[in-house]
Design an enzyme around this catalytic site. Sequence first.
Site, short mmCIF file in Angstrom:
data_model
loop_
_atom_site.label_atom_id
_atom_site.label_comp_id
_atom_site.label_asym_id
_atom_site.label_seq_id
_atom_site.Cartn_x
_atom_site.Cartn_y
_atom_site.Cartn_z
N GLU A 168 0.71 -1.22 0.05
CA GLU A 168 0.17 0.03 -0.08
C GLU A 168 0.91 1.09 -0.01
O GLU A 168 1.00 2.06 0.96
CB GLU A 168 -1.14 -0.07 1.24
CG GLU A 168 -1.92 -1.08 1.22
CD GLU A 168 -2.96 -0.98 2.06
OE1 GLU A 168 -2.97 -0.09 3.05
OE2 GLU A 168 -3.98 -1.75 2.00
N GLU A 376 -5.05 -8.65 0.76
CA GLU A 376 -5.89 -8.16 2.10
C GLU A 376 -7.31 -8.10 1.64
O GLU A 376 -7.76 -7.39 0.63
CB GLU A 376 -5.27 -6.94 2.62
CG GLU A 376 -4.09 -7.11 3.46
CD GLU A 376 -3.58 -5.83 4.12
OE1 GLU A 376 -4.33 -4.99 4.36
OE2 GLU A 376 -2.32 -5.76 4.19
C1 BG6 Z 1 -4.59 -2.04 5.38
C2 BG6 Z 1 -2.98 -2.26 5.83
O1 BG6 Z 1 -4.54 -0.58 5.10
O2 BG6 Z 1 -5.54 -2.20 6.16
C3 BG6 Z 1 -3.12 -3.01 7.21
O3 BG6 Z 1 -2.15 -3.03 5.03
C4 BG6 Z 1 -4.09 -2.55 8.12
O4 BG6 Z 1 -1.68 -3.29 7.66
C5 BG6 Z 1 -5.61 -3.02 7.42
O5 BG6 Z 1 -4.47 -3.06 9.58
C6 BG6 Z 1 -6.62 -2.38 8.34
O6 BG6 Z 1 -6.68 -1.22 8.71
P1 BG6 Z 1 -6.93 -0.85 10.11
O7 BG6 Z 1 -6.93 0.83 10.18
O8 BG6 Z 1 -8.65 -1.11 10.27
O9 BG6 Z 1 -6.32 -1.53 10.84
#
Ligand code: BG6
Length: 476
Positions: A168, A376
């Site tokens: 990202e 993800e």
């Molecule tokens: C993504 C990241 O942006 O979202 C992760 O790569 C992150 O590292 C995930 O934990 C969720 O985001 P958040 O802010 O809900 O923890």
Amino acid sequence: HKRLSPFPADFLWGSASAAYQVEGAWDQGGKGPSVWDNFVRIPGKTFKETTGDVAVDHYHKYKEDVALMAEQGLKAYRFSIAWSRILPEGSGAVNEEGLRFYENLIDELLAHQIEPVVTLYHWDIPQALQDQYGGWESRQVIADFTNYATLVFNRFKGKVKHWVTLNEQNVFISHGYMLATHPPGVSDPKRMYAANHHANLANASAIKAFRELGVPGKIGPSFAYGPNYAIDSKPENVLAALNAEEYNANFWMDVYMWGEYPKAVFTWLEEQGWAPDILPGDTELLKQGAPDFMGLNYYQTATNAFNPIDGVGLGKMNTTGEKGTTEEQGIPGLFKNAANPYLEKTNWDWEIDPTGLRIGLRRIASRYRVPVFITENGLGEYDKLTAESEIHDDYRIDYLRRHALAIQEAISDGVEMIGYCTWSFTDLLSWLNGYQKRYGFVFVDRDEADEKDLKRYKKDSFYWYKKTIAANGANL
Ligand code: BG6
């Protein structure tokens, strides 16, 4: 209803994490500090001043975690390597103990027939490089990142088949240099676009090194893509959505794939005086670094409307996931965000949109003609441990099932897919939201104030994913 094609036989049903969010042991085993180790110590930066000092102690509990992955039948586990665990100063002396930790983890995964998917960089640049030359703001980072990547490629080649370069880039650059919510906490567009250009070059240079070394396998970046919609068919709003797509998505993915910035955005940056310096040789290097696949981190879509030249600016972003921070924001003259009346939201105001995932997959596949690896996707929620030590996260099962179905629909549309890594396997530290916003299949008993015993408990979603993997997604 569309006739659905089956998931490919070698589809990687996986799950993901990042070093800072799970490992802990922030100053153990010879590790040097990263920018996050220091940033979280600045008062007011994170929820209840939470740090990843201990996180979920995966550094010491990795065998227990891998055993749980094996029990679930996971095909792939995506994790990141902390650069400063390998090179405590960012370059120079190598910390063998750090390399050994990841080697042990990789071997443990392979012993359980789980494919390791390695991310080289998930936001934790060594503090030493930040101090020496301002990290991503200096061109020196290109050589240092390539050197670090080469070290890791040489050590783990043959064992790791899928590699992620930068996680990202759009998020760590915009939050680090514009919104100032991530390290180094700067708000300066000129500096942001320069740092971003260096990250592009570092990404391409690492991919080029990967090929030159003849490392077997595939490599690509993971991009945080939120496909853009227009609020309605009013042409000004459709144009705003196009602007948003080029500004927020193609601005990165075009460079990864084609080595060139989208014209309209670059022209706009030149007008603002913010365009990065493109030196002789840069474009050639970028073109040599085209990835094998696009890694996609998908959480939500964005809906856009016309924003006049004197319209709303960045305001306070809601993408940090801080609860209740949604407000109107945009780029004057280009677009502004609007609420989508058709979508439900999570408790952190993230819109839930499985169809948006299918749309995103289709857009990537038809614009770039590369396979997509979802690195993800998941739901951050408050989970409750019952008196019986169970976690009934039916909302997460529903979320993941609908997104997995959207993937199957995209496959049926002809999109070539490598796999699906959910976020996340165990609960972990949410960078700015502490430990209350949970994503895992495995509950970790700790909160911001108390590390407790860090005991692991399987949630209902753990068993659902286990069944889904066993059926290769035929049960959705
Ligand atoms: C993504 C990241 O942006 O979202 C992760 O790569 C992150 O590292 C995930 O934990 C969720 O985001 P958040 O802010 O809900 O923890």
